[in-house]
Scaffold this motif. Sequence first.
Motif, PDB file in Angstrom:
ATOM      1  N   ILE A 138       0.869  -1.178   0.000  1.00 32.99           N
ATOM      2  CA  ILE A 138       0.000   0.000   0.000  1.00 32.99           C
ATOM      3  C   ILE A 138       0.908   1.231   0.000  1.00 32.99           C
ATOM      4  CG2 ILE A 138      -1.776   1.283   1.256  1.00 32.99           C
ATOM      5  CD1 ILE A 138      -2.709  -1.425   0.135  1.00 32.99           C
ATOM      6  N   LEU A 139       0.699   2.096  -0.995  1.00 31.61           N
ATOM      7  CA  LEU A 139       1.513   3.308  -1.143  1.00 31.61           C
ATOM      8  C   LEU A 139       0.680   4.523  -0.764  1.00 31.61           C
ATOM      9  CD1 LEU A 139       3.174   2.507  -4.596  1.00 31.61           C
ATOM     10  CD2 LEU A 139       4.051   2.005  -2.315  1.00 31.61           C
ATOM     11  N   ARG A 140       1.266   5.374   0.056  1.00 33.19           N
ATOM     12  CA  ARG A 140       0.598   6.614   0.491  1.00 33.19           C
ATOM     13  C   ARG A 140       1.174   7.766  -0.329  1.00 33.19           C
ATOM     14  NH1 ARG A 140      -3.452   8.336   3.408  1.00 33.19           N
ATOM     15  NH2 ARG A 140      -3.114   6.665   4.892  1.00 33.19           N
ATOM     16  N   VAL A 141       0.314   8.625  -0.880  1.00 32.97           N
ATOM     17  CA  VAL A 141       0.756   9.822  -1.594  1.00 32.97           C
ATOM     18  C   VAL A 141       1.136  10.863  -0.547  1.00 32.97           C
ATOM     19  CG1 VAL A 141       0.106  11.648  -3.209  1.00 32.97           C
ATOM     20  CG2 VAL A 141      -0.730   9.312  -3.564  1.00 32.97           C
ATOM     21  N   GLN A 142       2.284  11.541  -0.785  1.00 33.97           N
ATOM     22  CA  GLN A 142       2.717  12.619   0.107  1.00 33.97           C
ATOM     23  C   GLN A 142       2.927  13.890  -0.714  1.00 33.97           C
ATOM     24  OE1 GLN A 142       6.228  11.043   2.177  1.00 33.97           O
ATOM     25  NE2 GLN A 142       4.924  10.650   3.952  1.00 33.97           N
ATOM     26  N   GLN A 143       2.694  15.048  -0.074  1.00 30.78           N
ATOM     27  CA  GLN A 143       2.879  16.351  -0.696  1.00 30.78           C
ATOM     28  C   GLN A 143       3.901  17.127   0.126  1.00 30.78           C
ATOM     29  OE1 GLN A 143      -0.689  18.742  -0.870  1.00 30.78           O
ATOM     30  NE2 GLN A 143       0.163  20.072  -2.470  1.00 30.78           N
ATOM     31  N   PHE A 144       4.782  17.854  -0.562  1.00 33.71           N
ATOM     32  CA  PHE A 144       5.803  18.643   0.124  1.00 33.71           C
ATOM     33  C   PHE A 144       5.245  20.033   0.403  1.00 33.71           C
ATOM     34  CE2 PHE A 144       9.749  21.077   0.523  1.00 33.71           C
ATOM     35  CZ  PHE A 144      10.460  20.247   1.368  1.00 33.71           C
ATOM     36  N   GLU A 145       5.071  20.341   1.688  1.00 30.79           N
ATOM     37  CA  GLU A 145       4.554  21.644   2.102  1.00 30.79           C
ATOM     38  C   GLU A 145       5.288  22.101   3.348  1.00 30.79           C
ATOM     39  OE1 GLU A 145      -0.033  22.257   1.187  1.00 30.79           O
ATOM     40  OE2 GLU A 145       0.298  20.543   2.523  1.00 30.79           O
ATOM     41  N   ASN A 146       5.543  23.397   3.418  1.00 36.23           N
ATOM     42  CA  ASN A 146       6.188  24.002   4.595  1.00 36.23           C
ATOM     43  C   ASN A 146       7.509  23.322   4.961  1.00 36.23           C
ATOM     44  OD1 ASN A 146       3.952  25.759   4.852  1.00 36.23           O
ATOM     45  ND2 ASN A 146       2.842  24.210   6.037  1.00 36.23           N
ATOM     46  N   ILE A 180       5.004   6.738  -0.841  1.00 34.81           N
ATOM     47  CA  ILE A 180       5.851   6.048   0.128  1.00 34.81           C
ATOM     48  C   ILE A 180       5.177   4.745   0.526  1.00 34.81           C
ATOM     49  CG2 ILE A 180       4.865   7.320   2.076  1.00 34.81           C
ATOM     50  CD1 ILE A 180       7.699   7.263   3.333  1.00 34.81           C
ATOM     51  N   ASP A 181       5.980   3.674   0.627  1.00 35.77           N
ATOM     52  CA  ASP A 181       5.468   2.371   1.056  1.00 35.77           C
ATOM     53  C   ASP A 181       5.134   2.463   2.540  1.00 35.77           C
ATOM     54  OD1 ASP A 181       5.125  -0.302   1.922  1.00 35.77           O
ATOM     55  OD2 ASP A 181       6.515  -1.050   0.406  1.00 35.77           O
ATOM     56  N   THR A 182       3.877   2.190   2.900  1.00 36.77           N
ATOM     57  CA  THR A 182       3.450   2.357   4.295  1.00 36.77           C
ATOM     58  C   THR A 182       4.085   1.327   5.223  1.00 36.77           C
ATOM     59  OG1 THR A 182       1.486   1.010   3.870  1.00 36.77           O
ATOM     60  CG2 THR A 182       1.248   3.401   3.673  1.00 36.77           C
ATOM     61  N   ASP A 183       4.576   0.215   4.695  1.00 34.35           N
ATOM     62  CA  ASP A 183       5.215  -0.808   5.538  1.00 34.35           C
ATOM     63  C   ASP A 183       6.713  -0.589   5.689  1.00 34.35           C
ATOM     64  OD1 ASP A 183       2.892  -2.202   6.100  1.00 34.35           O
ATOM     65  OD2 ASP A 183       3.087  -3.503   4.349  1.00 34.35           O
ATOM     66  N   THR A 184       7.412  -0.339   4.577  1.00 36.90           N
ATOM     67  CA  THR A 184       8.885  -0.264   4.612  1.00 36.90           C
ATOM     68  C   THR A 184       9.414   1.154   4.713  1.00 36.90           C
ATOM     69  OG1 THR A 184       9.112  -0.140   2.211  1.00 36.90           O
ATOM     70  CG2 THR A 184       9.031  -2.350   3.202  1.00 36.90           C
TER      71      THR A 184
END
Length: 196
Positions: A138-146, A180-184
């Motif tokens: 399961i991959l989580r989308v991340q956004q670069f802020e602040n 990002i891989d939520t496990d690793t």
Amino acid sequence: MISDKLQRANPEGPRNEHPILAGLVAFVAVVVVVAGVVGVAALIGSRALGFSDDGVVDTSGSVQETLFLPRPSETDEPGTPYITLPGQTETSKPKKNNKPSKTPKPVKLISLSAAQTAVGPMEPIDLTGDYAAGEGAILRVQQFENGQWGDFPVTASVSGGRFSTFIQTGNPGLNRFRVIDTDTGEASNEIKVQIG
């Protein structure tokens, strides 16, 4: 009469021989000689091995050799020998290359791409990618802020080494995203999308 007959049979005279006593004396003489030879050989052998009279190893007459094995350490310079031999000096080492060495970028296991490079506010951005080693992840989308990466409320699952999802944001300007891989915790490359 009998003694006359014995004297005629043995003209040298009567002998008082004891064969057992003579054999015992000969045996003792042989044992003494053999023990002496073995003792001298043992003394010479112990001296050759470095033992003194008191049974302690004598190190004064011989140099004791020791094995010195330095701890291995990694080198950053190409062309540097893997082993430095004793007596090798700085002048015998290869010349250092004055070119700046490029550190190879680590290969990302997760590759991410976006179908759009610019969209309007809240228009969908299609994200796709490959993650061959992450089947079922399961991959989580991340956004670069602040100045830091924060979780975006979208996930994607890996199937057949591939994944896809879409996101929407109203944040104007150049936005940076990754998965990002939520496990690793393994992260993908980042992509940039202009919003507005």
